[in-house]
Motif scaffolding. Structure first.
Motif, PDB file in Angstrom:
ATOM      1  N   VAL A  52     -68.523  36.019  24.403  1.00  0.00           N
ATOM      2  CA  VAL A  52     -70.057  35.502  24.916  1.00  0.00           C
ATOM      3  C   VAL A  52     -69.990  35.959  23.258  1.00  0.00           C
ATOM      4  O   VAL A  52     -69.386  37.414  22.704  1.00  0.00           O
ATOM      5  CB  VAL A  52     -70.820  36.728  25.162  1.00  0.00           C
ATOM      6  CG1 VAL A  52     -72.120  36.667  25.765  1.00  0.00           C
ATOM      7  CG2 VAL A  52     -70.189  35.918  27.139  1.00  0.00           C
ATOM      8  N   TRP A  53     -70.717  35.417  22.064  1.00  0.00           N
ATOM      9  CA  TRP A  53     -71.303  36.052  20.845  1.00  0.00           C
ATOM     10  C   TRP A  53     -72.229  36.350  20.709  1.00  0.00           C
ATOM     11  O   TRP A  53     -73.648  35.678  21.493  1.00  0.00           O
ATOM     12  CB  TRP A  53     -70.733  34.801  19.844  1.00  0.00           C
ATOM     13  CG  TRP A  53     -69.646  34.108  19.827  1.00  0.00           C
ATOM     14  CD1 TRP A  53     -69.072  33.174  20.446  1.00  0.00           C
ATOM     15  CD2 TRP A  53     -68.811  35.116  18.744  1.00  0.00           C
ATOM     16  NE1 TRP A  53     -67.336  33.499  19.654  1.00  0.00           N
ATOM     17  CE2 TRP A  53     -67.365  33.922  19.102  1.00  0.00           C
ATOM     18  CE3 TRP A  53     -67.968  35.624  17.846  1.00  0.00           C
ATOM     19  CZ2 TRP A  53     -66.397  34.480  18.345  1.00  0.00           C
ATOM     20  CZ3 TRP A  53     -67.317  36.132  17.396  1.00  0.00           C
ATOM     21  CH2 TRP A  53     -66.229  35.296  16.995  1.00  0.00           C
ATOM     22  N   VAL A  54     -72.669  37.753  20.586  1.00  0.00           N
ATOM     23  CA  VAL A  54     -73.577  38.936  19.916  1.00  0.00           C
ATOM     24  C   VAL A  54     -74.168  39.136  18.820  1.00  0.00           C
ATOM     25  O   VAL A  54     -73.404  38.927  18.117  1.00  0.00           O
ATOM     26  CB  VAL A  54     -73.523  39.649  21.028  1.00  0.00           C
ATOM     27  CG1 VAL A  54     -75.115  40.899  20.785  1.00  0.00           C
ATOM     28  CG2 VAL A  54     -73.381  38.888  22.686  1.00  0.00           C
ATOM     29  N   THR A  55     -75.198  38.554  18.294  1.00  0.00           N
ATOM     30  CA  THR A  55     -76.382  39.027  16.964  1.00  0.00           C
ATOM     31  C   THR A  55     -77.031  40.327  17.391  1.00  0.00           C
ATOM     32  O   THR A  55     -77.770  40.122  18.468  1.00  0.00           O
ATOM     33  CB  THR A  55     -76.860  37.887  16.054  1.00  0.00           C
ATOM     34  OG1 THR A  55     -78.103  37.327  16.992  1.00  0.00           O
ATOM     35  CG2 THR A  55     -75.768  36.990  15.621  1.00  0.00           C
ATOM     36  N   ALA A  56     -76.553  40.886  16.263  1.00  0.00           N
ATOM     37  CA  ALA A  56     -78.160  42.295  16.656  1.00  0.00           C
ATOM     38  C   ALA A  56     -79.098  42.343  15.391  1.00  0.00           C
ATOM     39  O   ALA A  56     -79.037  42.052  14.278  1.00  0.00           O
ATOM     40  CB  ALA A  56     -77.322  43.719  16.644  1.00  0.00           C
ATOM     41  N   LEU A  57     -80.569  42.699  15.642  1.00  0.00           N
ATOM     42  CA  LEU A  57     -81.392  42.712  14.899  1.00  0.00           C
ATOM     43  C   LEU A  57     -81.142  43.416  13.903  1.00  0.00           C
ATOM     44  O   LEU A  57     -81.735  43.895  12.722  1.00  0.00           O
ATOM     45  CB  LEU A  57     -83.007  42.822  15.342  1.00  0.00           C
ATOM     46  CG  LEU A  57     -83.237  41.648  16.557  1.00  0.00           C
ATOM     47  CD1 LEU A  57     -84.286  42.041  17.143  1.00  0.00           C
ATOM     48  CD2 LEU A  57     -83.552  40.171  15.827  1.00  0.00           C
ATOM     49  N   GLN A  58     -80.717  44.930  14.224  1.00  0.00           N
ATOM     50  CA  GLN A  58     -79.838  45.995  13.708  1.00  0.00           C
ATOM     51  C   GLN A  58     -78.623  46.430  13.139  1.00  0.00           C
ATOM     52  O   GLN A  58     -78.203  46.945  14.119  1.00  0.00           O
ATOM     53  CB  GLN A  58     -81.016  47.225  14.695  1.00  0.00           C
ATOM     54  CG  GLN A  58     -81.867  47.475  14.404  1.00  0.00           C
ATOM     55  CD  GLN A  58     -83.046  48.666  15.114  1.00  0.00           C
ATOM     56  OE1 GLN A  58     -81.826  48.579  16.010  1.00  0.00           O
ATOM     57  NE2 GLN A  58     -84.185  49.211  15.219  1.00  0.00           N
ATOM     58  N   PRO A  59     -78.403  45.778  11.948  1.00  0.00           N
ATOM     59  CA  PRO A  59     -77.168  45.298  12.335  1.00  0.00           C
ATOM     60  C   PRO A  59     -75.909  47.124  12.501  1.00  0.00           C
ATOM     61  O   PRO A  59     -75.344  47.206  12.938  1.00  0.00           O
ATOM     62  CB  PRO A  59     -75.846  44.472  10.790  1.00  0.00           C
ATOM     63  CG  PRO A  59     -77.227  44.092  10.709  1.00  0.00           C
ATOM     64  CD  PRO A  59     -78.998  44.478  11.601  1.00  0.00           C
ATOM     65  N   GLU A  60     -76.261  47.364  11.915  1.00  0.00           N
ATOM     66  CA  GLU A  60     -76.296  49.391  11.626  1.00  0.00           C
ATOM     67  C   GLU A  60     -75.639  49.846  13.222  1.00  0.00           C
ATOM     68  O   GLU A  60     -75.077  50.469  13.074  1.00  0.00           O
ATOM     69  CB  GLU A  60     -77.045  50.203  10.789  1.00  0.00           C
ATOM     70  CG  GLU A  60     -78.319  50.331  11.065  1.00  0.00           C
ATOM     71  CD  GLU A  60     -79.680  49.153  10.910  1.00  0.00           C
ATOM     72  OE1 GLU A  60     -80.948  49.438  11.270  1.00  0.00           O
ATOM     73  OE2 GLU A  60     -79.271  48.583  10.409  1.00  0.00           O
TER      74      GLU A  60
END
Length: 127
Positions: A52-60
């Motif tokens: 499951v590939w996940v992206t974050a709105l706040q990369p930090e």
């Protein structure tokens, strides 16, 4: 026999992505996690594992979100077994998709470069 346009793994991956998007959204809301979204799901050919590939709105804060999602993976799998019509739901592996972060970095570098080029053009015009 006509060839199939979509493999079974593709169809299962798409269905998992839809269901996991709802589960992850609810987990973010309920557990106070950083906002993340499911970008893709890749299923192995034997349907034993799903990445499951996940992206974050706040990369930090992505490491915090990934740690929480990995801890919730068993709970997600259990819920998927109730909602999906599969004999066996694949085990879930969460990975961070940094392609969005890389794209934003490249875009900011290009903006800086174009601003710098515009600044040197104005200086040349003054001379």
């Amino acid at each position: 026999m006509p060839s199939r346009d979509f493999k079974r793994t593709d169809r299962v991956g798409a269905e998992l992505r839809r269901e996991l998007a709802l589960l992850v959204h609810a987990a973010v809301r309920d557990h106070g996690l950083p906002s993340v979204s499911v970008s893709d799901v890749e299923v192995t050919r034997d349907l034993d594992w799903a990445t499951v590939w996940v992206t974050a709105l706040q990369p930090e804060r992505s490491t915090e979100a990934m740690k929480a999602l990995k801890e919730l993976a068993i709970e997600f799998r259990r819920e998927l077994s109730r909602t999906m019509r599969l004999r066996r739901v694949p085990e879930l592996r969460f990975k961070y998709d940094d392609s969005v972060d890389k794209g934003e970095r490249i875009e900011s570098l290009l903006r800086q470069d174009s601003a710098r080029a515009a600044g040197t053009n104005e200086e040349d015009a003054e001379d």
